[in-house]
Design an enzyme around this catalytic site. Structure first.
Site, short mmCIF file in Angstrom:
data_model
loop_
_atom_site.label_atom_id
_atom_site.label_comp_id
_atom_site.label_asym_id
_atom_site.label_seq_id
_atom_site.Cartn_x
_atom_site.Cartn_y
_atom_site.Cartn_z
N ASP A 62 37.96 43.81 32.25
CA ASP A 62 36.67 44.48 32.42
C ASP A 62 36.59 45.63 31.41
O ASP A 62 36.21 45.42 30.26
CB ASP A 62 36.62 44.95 33.89
CG ASP A 62 35.32 45.58 34.29
OD1 ASP A 62 34.35 45.53 33.53
OD2 ASP A 62 35.25 46.15 35.40
N ARG A 117 39.32 35.74 48.10
CA ARG A 117 40.25 35.23 47.08
C ARG A 117 40.40 33.71 47.11
O ARG A 117 40.70 33.08 46.11
CB ARG A 117 41.65 35.84 47.28
CG ARG A 117 41.75 37.32 46.95
CD ARG A 117 43.22 37.72 46.88
NE ARG A 117 43.42 39.15 46.98
CZ ARG A 117 43.33 40.01 45.96
NH1 ARG A 117 43.04 39.57 44.76
NH2 ARG A 117 43.52 41.29 46.15
N GLU A 153 45.98 37.22 33.46
CA GLU A 153 45.10 38.12 34.23
C GLU A 153 43.94 37.33 34.82
O GLU A 153 43.54 36.30 34.28
CB GLU A 153 44.51 39.17 33.28
CG GLU A 153 45.25 40.48 33.23
CD GLU A 153 44.92 41.41 34.42
OE1 GLU A 153 44.38 40.93 35.43
OE2 GLU A 153 45.21 42.60 34.31
N ASP A 154 43.37 37.85 35.89
CA ASP A 154 42.16 37.25 36.44
C ASP A 154 40.93 37.64 35.62
O ASP A 154 40.09 36.83 35.29
CB ASP A 154 41.96 37.64 37.91
CG ASP A 154 42.06 39.15 38.16
OD1 ASP A 154 42.37 39.91 37.21
OD2 ASP A 154 41.84 39.57 39.31
N PHE A 189 29.79 42.13 39.65
CA PHE A 189 31.04 42.14 40.42
C PHE A 189 31.24 40.75 41.02
O PHE A 189 30.47 40.30 41.86
CB PHE A 189 31.01 43.21 41.50
CG PHE A 189 32.37 43.43 42.10
CD1 PHE A 189 33.30 44.23 41.45
CD2 PHE A 189 32.74 42.80 43.29
CE1 PHE A 189 34.57 44.40 41.97
CE2 PHE A 189 34.00 42.98 43.82
CZ PHE A 189 34.92 43.78 43.17
P1 5GP Z 1 39.86 46.90 33.88
O1 5GP Z 1 40.96 47.90 33.82
O2 5GP Z 1 39.86 45.91 32.75
O3 5GP Z 1 38.52 47.57 34.02
O4 5GP Z 1 40.01 46.15 35.24
C1 5GP Z 1 40.80 45.05 35.44
C2 5GP Z 1 41.01 44.79 36.92
O5 5GP Z 1 39.87 45.23 37.68
C3 5GP Z 1 41.13 43.33 37.20
O6 5GP Z 1 42.47 42.90 37.12
C4 5GP Z 1 40.54 43.21 38.61
O7 5GP Z 1 41.55 43.47 39.55
C5 5GP Z 1 39.51 44.33 38.69
N1 5GP Z 1 38.13 43.86 38.43
C6 5GP Z 1 37.37 44.11 37.35
N2 5GP Z 1 36.16 43.53 37.46
C7 5GP Z 1 36.16 42.89 38.64
C8 5GP Z 1 35.19 42.06 39.32
O8 5GP Z 1 34.06 41.78 38.87
N3 5GP Z 1 35.57 41.55 40.53
C9 5GP Z 1 36.79 41.80 41.07
N4 5GP Z 1 37.04 41.25 42.25
N5 5GP Z 1 37.72 42.56 40.46
C10 5GP Z 1 37.41 43.10 39.26
#
Ligand code: 5GP
Length: 176
Positions: free
Chosen positions: A101, A163, A97-98, A150
């Site tokens: 959050d 990206r 995963e990137d 963010f």
């Molecule tokens: P989660 O379900 O854990 O809240 O969100 C995961 C996904 O939200 C990540 O795979 C990503 O696509 C997006 N995301 C969460 N935080 C960020 C952020 O700070 N920047 C960006 N560009 N995407 C985020």
């Protein structure tokens, strides 16, 4: 620096070093095994490619694309837009995963993948925002813990831009 960024949070040099460390850790933990890396598109694409170049194991690489975000908010409702090409039944799997959050996306994905009977499944995430967690997730391999900001770059986007940046930066508030 890109004109819409307020700061560079993680430099290219820091990323390069940490990705090599993660690859070394994985190579050691999975010695003698054959593993499947599942990249979660699109955010994983640079991280996954740098990671696997440094992993000294027999590896398969597969991808999934999911949508979880509406704008800037995680909804917890995950749709699979692109599924794996191959079965993971009996395989050792690492989901790449990137960023984690709230944890809702990876939590949902792990549940879905576990029903396909992998031998083992772990998570490798470049970034982790620990203060935003809504569900408990075990991230065995994590690159960097970051504050609740963010971020974009090194695979992560804002409206599909940024990206390609080789570093991770914070967007200025007025842009978001
Ligand atoms: P989660 O379900 O854990 O809240 O969100 C995961 C996904 O939200 C990540 O795979 C990503 O696509 C997006 N995301 C969460 N935080 C960020 C952020 O700070 N920047 C960006 N560009 N995407 C985020």
């Amino acid at each position: 620096m890109h004109k819409n960024l307020s700061e560079i949070l993680i430099t290219k040099e820091q990323i390069d070093k940490r990705v090599k460390e993660l690859a070394a850790e994985i190579s050691l933990d999975y010695q003698g095994k054959d593993i499947v890396f599942i990249g979660v598109l699109k955010g994983c694409f640079l991280f996954l490619s740098d990671l696997v170049k440094n992993v000294r194991l027999n590896t398969n690489i597969d991808f999934m694309m999911i949508s979880s975000y509406e704008g800037k908010q995680s909804t917890g409702i995950v749709r699979i837009l692109l599924d794996l090409k191959n079965s993971i039944d009996g395989r050792d799997v690492i989901v790449v995963e990137d960023i984690v959050d709230t944890g809702l996306t990876i939590n949902y994905l792990l549940k879905a993948l576990k029903t396909r009977k992998p031998k083992s499944i772990e998570v490798c995430s470049l970034l982790n925002k620990p203060t935003c967690r809504k569900v408990n997730v075990n991230i065995k391999y994590r690159g960097f813990d970051i504050p609740d900001k963010f971020v974009v770059g090194y695979g992560l986007d804002y409206n599909e831009y940024y990206r390609n940046l080789p570093y991770v930066g914070v967007l200025k508030d007025e842009v978001i």
